[in-house]
Write an enzyme that holds these catalytic residues in place. Structure first.
Site, mmCIF file in Angstrom:
data_model
loop_
_atom_site.group_PDB
_atom_site.id
_atom_site.type_symbol
_atom_site.label_atom_id
_atom_site.label_comp_id
_atom_site.label_asym_id
_atom_site.label_seq_id
_atom_site.Cartn_x
_atom_site.Cartn_y
_atom_site.Cartn_z
ATOM 1 C CB THR A 1 -0.915 0.079 1.130
ATOM 2 O OG1 THR A 1 -0.271 0.354 2.451
ATOM 3 C CG2 THR A 1 -1.740 -1.172 1.395
ATOM 4 C CB CYS A 2 0.123 4.708 -0.016
ATOM 5 S SG CYS A 2 -1.199 4.980 1.263
ATOM 6 C CG ASN A 3 0.660 4.678 4.893
ATOM 7 O OD1 ASN A 3 1.389 5.486 4.496
ATOM 8 N ND2 ASN A 3 -0.644 4.875 5.061
ATOM 9 C CB SER B 1 -3.562 2.153 10.033
ATOM 10 O OG SER B 1 -3.791 0.915 9.562
ATOM 11 C CD GLU C 1 -6.647 2.445 7.394
ATOM 12 O OE1 GLU C 1 -7.709 2.048 6.799
ATOM 13 O OE2 GLU C 1 -5.677 1.623 7.166
ATOM 14 C CG ASP C 2 -13.417 0.717 8.831
ATOM 15 O OD1 ASP C 2 -12.945 0.077 9.918
ATOM 16 O OD2 ASP C 2 -14.286 1.444 8.716
ATOM 17 C CD GLN C 3 -7.778 2.655 1.699
ATOM 18 O OE1 GLN C 3 -7.311 3.867 2.428
ATOM 19 N NE2 GLN C 3 -7.644 2.923 0.480
ATOM 20 C CD GLN D 1 -4.979 -0.615 1.625
ATOM 21 O OE1 GLN D 1 -4.520 -0.792 2.729
ATOM 22 N NE2 GLN D 1 -4.812 0.319 0.938
#
Length: 405
Positions: free
Chosen positions: A48-50, A104, A109-111, A115
């Site tokens: 992911t982006c993180n 996170s 957070e739910d996203q 993922q």
């Protein structure tokens, strides 16, 4: 069977480095193929982006170094200590915490849950996920869902835009009101979406008129006006939301009418709306200072709830470890069951040749033979499932030698 981990994330690696370390879908397939060639058959990549992280299963401790070297070589990392490494229970706990949103940037957070599911699906589709990895991910997802249901973490919003809209609705009620949104970037688009969901009639204006018009593709019900119509639009608006990247004030107090009831929401930094606008009779100003206090309170509440949820993670981890330990004996137990079925079939065939039996008697005979033999093995099989991990190989070898498996 143990879970291993290697990877980088926002906690241990700067954004300038993370930007260069990411997996594409084809890159994931390539990396998994290399892992398989190195002897690791079950592997999942979470990118992911993180974070850019790899979870895998191994039997031999040497594979921890193998996977660390593979990750470093794949991305050409000059510093071999850049990527984090976790083994066994530590890796297991980390994966469960990721699923729950504990790892996170936006706590809870739910996203990330979606993922993680996508990463597991891709691994399974590519043939690099077996029953053990499938089980671990499934339990991590179940654990996260239980935490979110029981502790209602997501009900404490920490998105600045969403909290701002909630506060706006609490102060003046959004449904049926005419709202003017100034700006056409991501924050403005998000504000439009929330305002529409709350039932507002939305007009948008932006210095970049074409950019604002592009929003019509997603929000066909909004009205887009030129920026020079802003002052006129202010006069007919009940709500104004400003979210631009302008270095200067977008709305000055002098542009507002004394006595007209209006609620202003400033989502910009630096501020878009002159602070003294909130001193005008009938005008209420909600700015980032006010929203920030609510967001911080919600973040603290989320952190408290997630700390309380640790007991749920501990419970799932214990069950997962127990399952993984017992699963190492599965092949031996399956071979034992197969051997049992072969003996039953041989005995049945012999008796069927020697005794004249009806069809009904044949069915009964086979059931009794199978039931009797499996009954004999029931307790030994249960014991095999509960053998301590450090004794498993010894018991496997002994059972396989005794029964000729």
């Amino acid at each position: 069977m143990q879970l291993g981990y290697v990877g980088i994330n926002y906690k241990n690696t700067d954004l300038s480095v993370r930007d260069k370390i990411t997996f594409t879908d084809s890159g994931i397939a390539d990396f998994m193929q290399q892992a398989e060639e190195a002897g690791v058959n079950q592997c999942m990549c979470l990118s992911t982006c993180n974070r850019c992280e790899v979870f895998y299963l191994y039997e031999d401790e040497t594979f921890v170094q193998v996977m660390s070297d593979l990750f470093n070589d794949y991305f050409g990392l000059p510093d071999t200590k850049l990527a984090g490494v976790k083994c066994g229970e530590e890796a297991l706990v980390y994966l469960f915490c990721i699923a729950a949103g504990l790892e996170s940037m936006v706590l809870g957070e739910d996203q990330i849950l979606g993922q993680l599911k996508d990463a597991a699906d891709l691994s399974r589709t590519l043939g690099h996920s077996g029953k053990e990895l499938n089980y671990i991910v499934r339990e991590a997802v179940s654990c996260a869902k239980r935490i979110k249901t029981e502790y209602k973490v997501s009900e404490k919003p920490v998105s600045v835009c969403y909290v701002g809209i909630q506060e706006l609705d609490r102060v003046c009620g959004i449904s049926g009101k005419h709202a003017l949104v100034i700006g056409s970037g991501k924050t403005a688009a998000l504000a439009i979406r929330y305002l529409a969901e709350y039932g507002a009639d939305v007009t948008v204006c932006s210095r970049t008129y074409q950019h604002a018009k592009a929003l019509l593709k997603e929000f066909s019900q909004i009205e887009v006006i030129a920026y020079d119509k802003k002052t006129e639009a202010l006069k007919s608006s009940d709500i104004v939301v400003s979210a631009t990247s302008s270095p200067h004030l977008v709305i000055r107090a002098s542009e507002l009418s004394e006595g007209k009831k209006m609620t202003l929401l400033d989502l910009a930094a630096p501020r878009d709306i002159e602070k003294s606008a909130g001193d005008i009779c009938g005008v209420t100003l909600i700015d980032l200072d006010r929203i920030g206090g609510i967001v911080k309170s919600n973040q603290n509440e989320r952190a408290h709830l997630l700390k309380e949820s640790q007991c749920v993670i501990d419970e799932y981890i214990a069950e997962t470890k127990k399952w993984l330990t017992s699963s190492r004996m599965d092949t031996t137990i399956q071979s034992l069951g197969k051997k049992c079925d072969e003996i039953v079939q041989d005995s049945y065939d012999y008796l069927n040749r020697k005794i004249d039996l009806s069809d009904h008697d044949r069915v009964i005979l086979k059931k009794i033979l199978k039931s009797s033999l499996h009954r004999l093995l029931k307790e030994p099989i249960e014991e095999l499932k509960n053998v301590e991990e450090n004794e498993q190989q010894q018991y496997k070898d002994m059972v396989e030698r005794l029964f000729g498996l």
